[in-house]
Motif scaffolding. Structure first.
Motif, mmCIF file in Angstrom:
data_model
loop_
_atom_site.group_PDB
_atom_site.id
_atom_site.type_symbol
_atom_site.label_atom_id
_atom_site.label_comp_id
_atom_site.label_asym_id
_atom_site.label_seq_id
_atom_site.Cartn_x
_atom_site.Cartn_y
_atom_site.Cartn_z
ATOM 1 N N GLN A 141 1.417 22.835 -12.083
ATOM 2 C CA GLN A 141 1.433 22.661 -13.547
ATOM 3 C C GLN A 141 1.629 23.996 -14.266
ATOM 4 O O GLN A 141 2.281 24.070 -15.309
ATOM 5 C CB GLN A 141 0.128 21.988 -14.014
ATOM 6 C CG GLN A 141 -0.068 20.600 -13.432
ATOM 7 C CD GLN A 141 1.031 19.636 -13.878
ATOM 8 O OE1 GLN A 141 1.318 19.506 -15.072
ATOM 9 N NE2 GLN A 141 1.686 18.981 -12.924
ATOM 10 N N THR A 169 -5.658 20.676 -16.545
ATOM 11 C CA THR A 169 -5.978 21.824 -15.700
ATOM 12 C C THR A 169 -6.474 22.966 -16.577
ATOM 13 O O THR A 169 -5.798 23.355 -17.538
ATOM 14 C CB THR A 169 -4.787 22.293 -14.839
ATOM 15 O OG1 THR A 169 -4.942 23.678 -14.499
ATOM 16 C CG2 THR A 169 -3.438 22.088 -15.509
ATOM 17 N N THR A 218 -7.275 26.399 -15.840
ATOM 18 C CA THR A 218 -6.544 27.666 -15.782
ATOM 19 C C THR A 218 -5.055 27.446 -16.048
ATOM 20 O O THR A 218 -4.378 28.361 -16.541
ATOM 21 C CB THR A 218 -6.718 28.354 -14.412
ATOM 22 O OG1 THR A 218 -6.454 27.411 -13.383
ATOM 23 C CG2 THR A 218 -8.109 28.940 -14.255
ATOM 24 N N ASP A 237 -18.568 21.300 -11.832
ATOM 25 C CA ASP A 237 -19.286 22.502 -11.381
ATOM 26 C C ASP A 237 -20.799 22.316 -11.383
ATOM 27 O O ASP A 237 -21.515 23.209 -10.923
ATOM 28 C CB ASP A 237 -18.938 23.711 -12.264
ATOM 29 C CG ASP A 237 -17.508 24.152 -12.042
ATOM 30 O OD1 ASP A 237 -17.023 24.999 -12.801
ATOM 31 O OD2 ASP A 237 -16.868 23.625 -11.113
ATOM 32 N N ILE A 290 -12.613 15.336 -9.656
ATOM 33 C CA ILE A 290 -11.742 16.480 -9.959
ATOM 34 C C ILE A 290 -11.177 17.114 -8.693
ATOM 35 O O ILE A 290 -9.983 17.361 -8.589
ATOM 36 C CB ILE A 290 -12.504 17.560 -10.785
ATOM 37 C CG1 ILE A 290 -13.075 16.947 -12.067
ATOM 38 C CG2 ILE A 290 -11.611 18.763 -11.061
ATOM 39 C CD1 ILE A 290 -12.065 16.626 -13.140
HETATM 40 C C1 EPZ Z 1 -11.411 25.820 -13.276
HETATM 41 O O1 EPZ Z 1 -10.683 25.850 -12.065
HETATM 42 C C2 EPZ Z 1 -12.735 26.514 -12.975
HETATM 43 N N1 EPZ Z 1 -12.473 27.901 -12.576
HETATM 44 C C3 EPZ Z 1 -13.447 25.767 -11.848
HETATM 45 O O2 EPZ Z 1 -14.703 26.403 -11.631
HETATM 46 C C4 EPZ Z 1 -13.693 24.332 -12.312
HETATM 47 O O3 EPZ Z 1 -14.299 23.613 -11.275
HETATM 48 C C5 EPZ Z 1 -12.341 23.683 -12.679
HETATM 49 O O4 EPZ Z 1 -11.676 24.473 -13.679
HETATM 50 C C6 EPZ Z 1 -12.510 22.271 -13.225
HETATM 51 O O5 EPZ Z 1 -13.325 22.297 -14.356
HETATM 52 C C7 EPZ Z 1 -12.183 28.805 -13.530
HETATM 53 O O6 EPZ Z 1 -12.106 28.505 -14.705
HETATM 54 C C8 EPZ Z 1 -11.945 30.218 -13.060
HETATM 55 P P1 EPZ Z 1 -8.168 22.865 -12.568
HETATM 56 P P2 EPZ Z 1 -9.117 25.441 -12.052
HETATM 57 O O7 EPZ Z 1 -6.832 23.531 -12.599
HETATM 58 O O8 EPZ Z 1 -8.502 25.785 -13.349
HETATM 59 C C9 EPZ Z 1 -5.549 20.001 -9.851
HETATM 60 C C10 EPZ Z 1 -16.418 27.377 -10.359
HETATM 61 O O9 EPZ Z 1 -17.197 26.874 -9.540
HETATM 62 N N2 EPZ Z 1 -4.400 20.838 -10.240
HETATM 63 O O10 EPZ Z 1 -8.767 22.397 -13.858
HETATM 64 O O11 EPZ Z 1 -8.525 26.009 -10.804
HETATM 65 C C11 EPZ Z 1 -6.584 20.749 -9.020
HETATM 66 O O12 EPZ Z 1 -6.238 20.718 -7.654
HETATM 67 C C12 EPZ Z 1 -14.954 26.983 -10.341
HETATM 68 O O13 EPZ Z 1 -16.747 28.190 -11.256
HETATM 69 C C13 EPZ Z 1 -3.121 20.483 -9.820
HETATM 70 O O14 EPZ Z 1 -2.937 19.504 -9.097
HETATM 71 O O15 EPZ Z 1 -9.208 23.882 -11.914
HETATM 72 C C14 EPZ Z 1 -7.848 19.982 -9.300
HETATM 73 O O16 EPZ Z 1 -7.896 18.852 -8.462
HETATM 74 C C15 EPZ Z 1 -14.626 26.063 -9.179
HETATM 75 N N3 EPZ Z 1 -2.065 21.254 -10.200
HETATM 76 C C16 EPZ Z 1 -7.669 19.521 -10.758
HETATM 77 O O17 EPZ Z 1 -6.265 19.624 -11.025
HETATM 78 C C17 EPZ Z 1 -2.216 22.361 -10.993
HETATM 79 O O18 EPZ Z 1 -1.203 23.017 -11.323
HETATM 80 C C18 EPZ Z 1 -8.404 20.375 -11.788
HETATM 81 O O19 EPZ Z 1 -8.135 21.706 -11.469
HETATM 82 C C19 EPZ Z 1 -3.526 22.705 -11.415
HETATM 83 C C20 EPZ Z 1 -4.591 21.927 -11.036
#
Ligand code: EPZ
Length: 418
Positions: A125, A162, A164, A304, A326
């Protein structure tokens, strides 16, 4: 490697200071790459991941100086563009340097983060959004290479929420030519905190905190000068600590407004909340009642805090259901909780937690950041001694957690793990 040794069964009583938010600090540190000057960040937690991000920025040519909870980042000199594998592999959040680097320097070479314990965690994404903004993306030797003369505004609809991913695209859009709209954006408070830091430095962002964020590109940003928000996940972890030990903790600077789903569930489980002049007092007198939890994007129940609340519910007087939606592999704490005597049935990412009267201390192993917090909480309640190995996971996201807990009466000590 260190381990923690906890002698359980003691109610925690006292006051705990909530630190700045790790997941707000990391993107805001990356956002300094959009500036050329002396950036100042306050209320920054002293964590392993923050030091790693500091190392990464220094690798890119910034001068990083952390003094207590203040971080000064001087980006005056032209910066490099490569985020190396050996740093990115230790902290996948490094990926948030991608957007700022390509926005400011027109070039970024960031190692693909690779999976981690809790899931494969792709960044498709992030890349799809950058391509929509005119960025040329190639994969080379495990690195993402992103090139753009100048990013242009685009109307982007994310396939999934997502955090990040939203942060990367918002930062990239700040210096793009024209207006960018990010639809199906993440609404997490950390996204809002980043937007506030950018707006204070001259960015034109509206809608952060909603699912549609609009960014009008500007020519340049002033250096950031930002106080990081309080850590809602750390605060939620300490709320559970009060509940699981049947103690009484006053949490200073707990961001209650960011924890409505969590406080709602903990109240349903029987924990008591009282606002006092010093902060919110959380207490419990008896075993928690069973509750059902489904994790989801903000403002839903945060993934989290899923492991931490599971620890609490292992001691409830009934059967609870916890569904993780998630991440595909965020139930590794179940096996470790079972070693402490918990009764948990797991089907895929859905756990049925049958309450038991007591947990018994044992040797357990932390597998990821929040699973290690879960084991600390269970150890605080378990009878006897619990030894938790691989606590480097814990140090990534919790500032001095053993000192904060022992100041509230926990019998917890850090030892070398032979
Ligand atoms: C952020 O991670 C947090 N980290 C995570 O905290 C948190 O668990 C997560 O958001 C969900 O709230 C930071 O902010 C540094 P996502 P992030 O992209 O951004 C899928 C902690 O313990 N996805 O929101 O990496 C992904 O695989 C950490 O502090 C895609 O498929 O999480 C996941 O299943 C752990 N494609 C879901 O989306 C993408 O391009 C949500 O991931 C991006 C994500």
């Amino acid at each position: 490697m260190d381990k923690l040794v906890i002698k359980g069964g003691r109610p925690l009583v006292g006051r705990i200071q909530v630190s700045g938010a790790k997941n707000a600090t990391l993107p805001v540190m990356a956002a300094t790459l959009l500036t050329r000057g002396r950036n100042r960040l306050l209320n920054v937690p002293n964590l392993r991941d923050v030091r790693t991000m500091g190392e990464l920025l220094a690798t890119l040519g910034a001068k990083v100086n952390q003094r207590g909870n203040k971080v000064f980042i001087d980006t005056s000199d032209a910066l490099g563009h490569e985020a190396p594998y050996d740093l990115v592999k230790t902290m996948r959040a490094s990926v948030v340097t991608l957007g700022p680097l390509v926005a400011k320097a027109g070039l970024a070479r960031v190692s693909l983060p690779g999976g981690c314990a809790i899931g494969e965690r792709p960044i498709d994404q992030h890349l799809k959004g950058l391509e929509a903004m005119g960025c040329k993306i190639e994969l080379d030797d495990g690195y993402v290479v992103a090139k753009a003369n100048r990013l242009k505004g685009a109307d982007i609809t994310m396939d999934l929420v997502t955090v990040t991913g939203t942060e990367n695209l918002m930062m990239a859009a700040v210096l793009a030519k024209g207006t960018t709209v990010i639809r199906n954006a993440a609404r997490e408070p950390e996204v809002v905190d980043l937007a506030q830091a950018l707006i204070a430095a001259g960015a034109d962002i509206t809608g952060a905190g909603t699912s549609t964020i609009q960014v009008k590109g500007v020519g340049e940003l002033r250096p950031l000068d930002h106080r990081v928000m309080s850590d809602r996940i750390e605060a939620g972890t300490f709320m559970v600590a009060a509940g699981i030990t049947r103690g009484e903790l006053t949490l200073v600077d707990a961001p209650l407004e960011h924890l409505t789903a969590v406080v709602g569930k903990l109240k349903e489980a029987g924990l008591r909340f009282q606002n006092t002049p010093k902060g919110v007092m959380v207490s419990a007198r008896r075993a928690p009642k069973p509750v059902s939890i489904i994790t989801g994007p903000y403002p839903g129940f945060p993934t989290d805090l899923q492991a931490q609340v599971m620890a609490l519910l292992t001691l409830s007087n009934g059967s609870s259901m916890i569904q993780e939606t998630i991440f595909e592999n965020r139930m590794m704490h179940v096996g470790e909780l079972r070693r402490l005597g918990a009764r948990i049935e797991l089907t895929g990412s859905t756990a049925v937690v049958g309450g038991v009267r007591r947990l018994s201390g044992a040797r357990v192993m932390a597998t990821d950041l929040r699973a290690s917090a879960c084991l600390v909480l269970a150890g605080l309640a378990a009878e006897g001694e619990t030894h938790i190995s691989r606590v480097y996971h814990l140090d990534r996201g919790y500032e001095r957690i053993d000192q904060k807990l022992s100041a509230a009466g926990a019998a917890i000590r850090r030892k070398k793990d032979k």
